[in-house]
Every structure is written in C-alpha cells, then in structure tokens.
Design an enzyme around this catalytic site. Structure first.
Site, PDB file in Angstrom:
ATOM      1  N   ASP A  25      -5.514  -6.267  20.119  1.00 44.04           N
ATOM      2  CA  ASP A  25      -6.132  -7.017  19.013  1.00 44.04           C
ATOM      3  C   ASP A  25      -5.109  -7.952  18.363  1.00 44.04           C
ATOM      4  O   ASP A  25      -5.460  -8.752  17.486  1.00 44.04           O
ATOM      5  CB  ASP A  25      -6.783  -6.073  17.994  1.00 44.04           C
ATOM      6  N   SER A  26      -3.859  -7.899  18.838  1.00 43.72           N
ATOM      7  CA  SER A  26      -2.876  -8.912  18.441  1.00 43.72           C
ATOM      8  C   SER A  26      -3.367 -10.302  18.839  1.00 43.72           C
ATOM      9  O   SER A  26      -2.852 -11.304  18.353  1.00 43.72           O
ATOM     10  CB  SER A  26      -1.515  -8.622  19.085  1.00 43.72           C
ATOM     11  N   ASP A  64      -8.365  -3.179  23.139  1.00 41.48           N
ATOM     12  CA  ASP A  64      -8.264  -2.578  21.799  1.00 41.48           C
ATOM     13  C   ASP A  64      -9.621  -2.501  21.121  1.00 41.48           C
ATOM     14  O   ASP A  64     -10.369  -3.489  21.095  1.00 41.48           O
ATOM     15  CB  ASP A  64      -7.336  -3.430  20.921  1.00 41.48           C
ATOM     16  N   GLU A 162       4.335   3.182  18.353  1.00 40.46           N
ATOM     17  CA  GLU A 162       4.865   1.886  17.908  1.00 40.46           C
ATOM     18  C   GLU A 162       5.787   2.070  16.701  1.00 40.46           C
ATOM     19  O   GLU A 162       5.393   2.665  15.684  1.00 40.46           O
ATOM     20  CB  GLU A 162       3.703   0.934  17.558  1.00 40.46           C
TER      21      GLU A 162
HETATM   22  O1  KIV Z   1      -2.420  -5.395  19.876  1.00 39.32           O
HETATM   23  C1  KIV Z   1      -1.412  -5.192  20.572  1.00 39.32           C
HETATM   24  O2  KIV Z   1      -0.861  -6.095  21.216  1.00 39.32           O
HETATM   25  C2  KIV Z   1      -0.883  -3.842  20.612  1.00 39.32           C
HETATM   26  C3  KIV Z   1       0.475  -3.617  21.211  1.00 39.32           C
HETATM   27  C4  KIV Z   1       1.531  -4.261  20.417  1.00 39.32           C
HETATM   28  C5  KIV Z   1       0.741  -2.190  21.463  1.00 39.32           C
HETATM   29  O3  KIV Z   1      -1.527  -2.939  20.156  1.00 39.32           O
END
Ligand code: KIV
Length: 245
Positions: A25-26, A64, A162
């Site tokens: 979700d980044s 995610d 994390e």
């Molecule tokens: O959203 C994301 O990219 C993540 C990673 C940083 C683990 O959850």
C-alpha cells in the site's frame, strides 16, 4: 521480496528472479503522491495488483489489505481480500494483530493465504506519531512477541517485521515456525523486503535509513531527460535518425 506496483517493473523483477512481489500500500505514497498509506483503497490495490500480475504471470504476488479493510468485520475483510485475489494476488498482507487475529484466522480458513506485518505498521502512522522504530521498551517488545505468536496461531504463512531492533527480530524469528521477512530489522530474519524505488534510489528526496540504495537511478532518469531536451532544443537531433523508414 520487493514492493512494486506496475506491469513493467513486475516484468523486470520476474526477469531478476525475485522470490515474491509485494503490491504494497506504499503505492499510495510512491505512485499516487499521498502523504501516508492511509489513502490506499481496495480499488487502488486491486488495480495495481492486476497490473503486476499482467507483468509477472508466474510470480508469487502478495497484495496489501489497505487501511481498515480488515477492521470492518468478516464480510468486509473477505470482500476486500477476495477482490485482491481475483485481481491476481496469491496472498494478502495485513498490518497489526490486536483486535483482528480472528479475521486473519477466518481468511486463512476461507482459503486465502495471509502474511502478517508487525513493528512499524505504516497504516497506524497517526497513532504511532511518525515512522519510528518500534519495540524498544521491554513491554513493547513483549507485546510484539505475543502478537507474532498470535498471528502464527491464526495461520499466517509469513510475517513482515518492520523497523524493530535487530535482536528482537532475531528472537521473534527463532520463536516462530513461519518465516519472517525484515525491513529495517537487521540481518537475522529469514528474508528481506524493500520498496523497489528505494532500492533503485529513484527518489532523490526520500532516503529511508534502513534501505540500502543499490543505484542512484534518479540521476540516470534526470540525466537522460536532460540529454533528450538538449538534443531536441539544439541543432544536434539524433532522435530523427530513430524514425523508422
Ligand atoms: O507497503 C509496503 O511497501 C510494505 C513494505 C514496506 C513491507 O508494506
């Protein structure tokens, strides 16, 4: 595991034989310019998951579950996870444990592989008060160990850790039968995950402490665009020789 969000990057990651692609979700921050991952939606995640699947038909893809989608009851969680699986994911990742371990168990019982995510859980940005290392006090470390055990009991097949102290990540990894995947949690986890654009150094203004940059790709992008602009604006125009006869 690397986080990527589009078909082209997924194709390159497949060629590089990465073990798994995370449609994190980044994406809300990296691709859509939002300030936090709170802005990701199920629709956004499904769109990017489908794109990554088209780029990497054979790869293991984790998508995610976005902000609050595992907190509105079983029906909402199943609907969101189902949408992500039908978009092409092999598994979903859910942040946190407290208050929704039963939902994780229900999704697993429903045939949806779930990856856990503990420590710095960016969806809780406003509650955590920023992106800070978690699990620093004995009480917080004990809570993380308990949450990891609860998620394992709920049936997660792997767990992202994390931004927690490396000795704690090592301890949790030793305690669990399922593999851990670290980011900013030291070298003693079973695997590692990074956001592809961080690994590549695509953003000159964002340098997370824990993300080793393997390239400074922003310089290549800016340099190539400047070279193109220079050629177009000047007398020297090699682009014309590229026009097919
Ligand atoms: O959203 C994301 O990219 C993540 C990673 C940083 C683990 O959850």
């Amino acid at each position: 595991m690397l986080a990527a969000y589009d078909a082209l990057m997924a194709r390159l990651l497949a060629r590089a034989e990465v073990d798994a692609i995370l449609v994190g979700d980044s994406v809300a921050m990296v691709m859509h310019g939002f300030p936090t991952t709170v802005h990701a939606t199920v629709e956004m995640m499904a769109t990017h998951t489908a794109a990554v699947r088209r780029g990497a038909p054979e790869q293991f893809i984790v998508a995610d579950m976005p902000f609050l989608s595992a907190r509105r009851g079983r029906d909402c969680a199943v609907a969101a996870a189902g949408q992500l699986m039908q978009a092409g994911a092999n598994a979903v990742k859910i942040e946190g444990a407290a208050g929704h371990a039963d939902i994780v168990a229900f999704l697993v019982e429903s045939g949806i592989p779930v990856m856990g995510h503990l420590g710095l859980t960016p969806q809780a940005f406003h509650q955590l008060g920023g992106y800070r290392t978690q699990g620093r006090t004995p009480a917080a470390a004990a809570q993380l160990r308990d949450d990891a055990a609860a998620l394992e009991r709920a049936g997660v097949f792997a767990l992202v850790l994390e931004c927690i102290p490396p000795p704690l990540a090592k301890e949790i990894t030793a305690d669990l039968a399922v593999p851990t995947i670290g980011i900013g949690a030291g070298a003693d986890t079973d695997g590692q995950v990074l956001v592809l654009s961080d690994l590549l150094g695509l953003d000159p203004d964002f340098r997370p402490r824990f993300a080793h940059r393997y390239r400074e790709a922003h310089a290549d992008v800016i340099g190539a665009v400047q070279a193109f602009a220079h050629d177009v604006r000047g007398a020297h125009r090699p682009i014309e020789s590229e026009v097919p006869a």
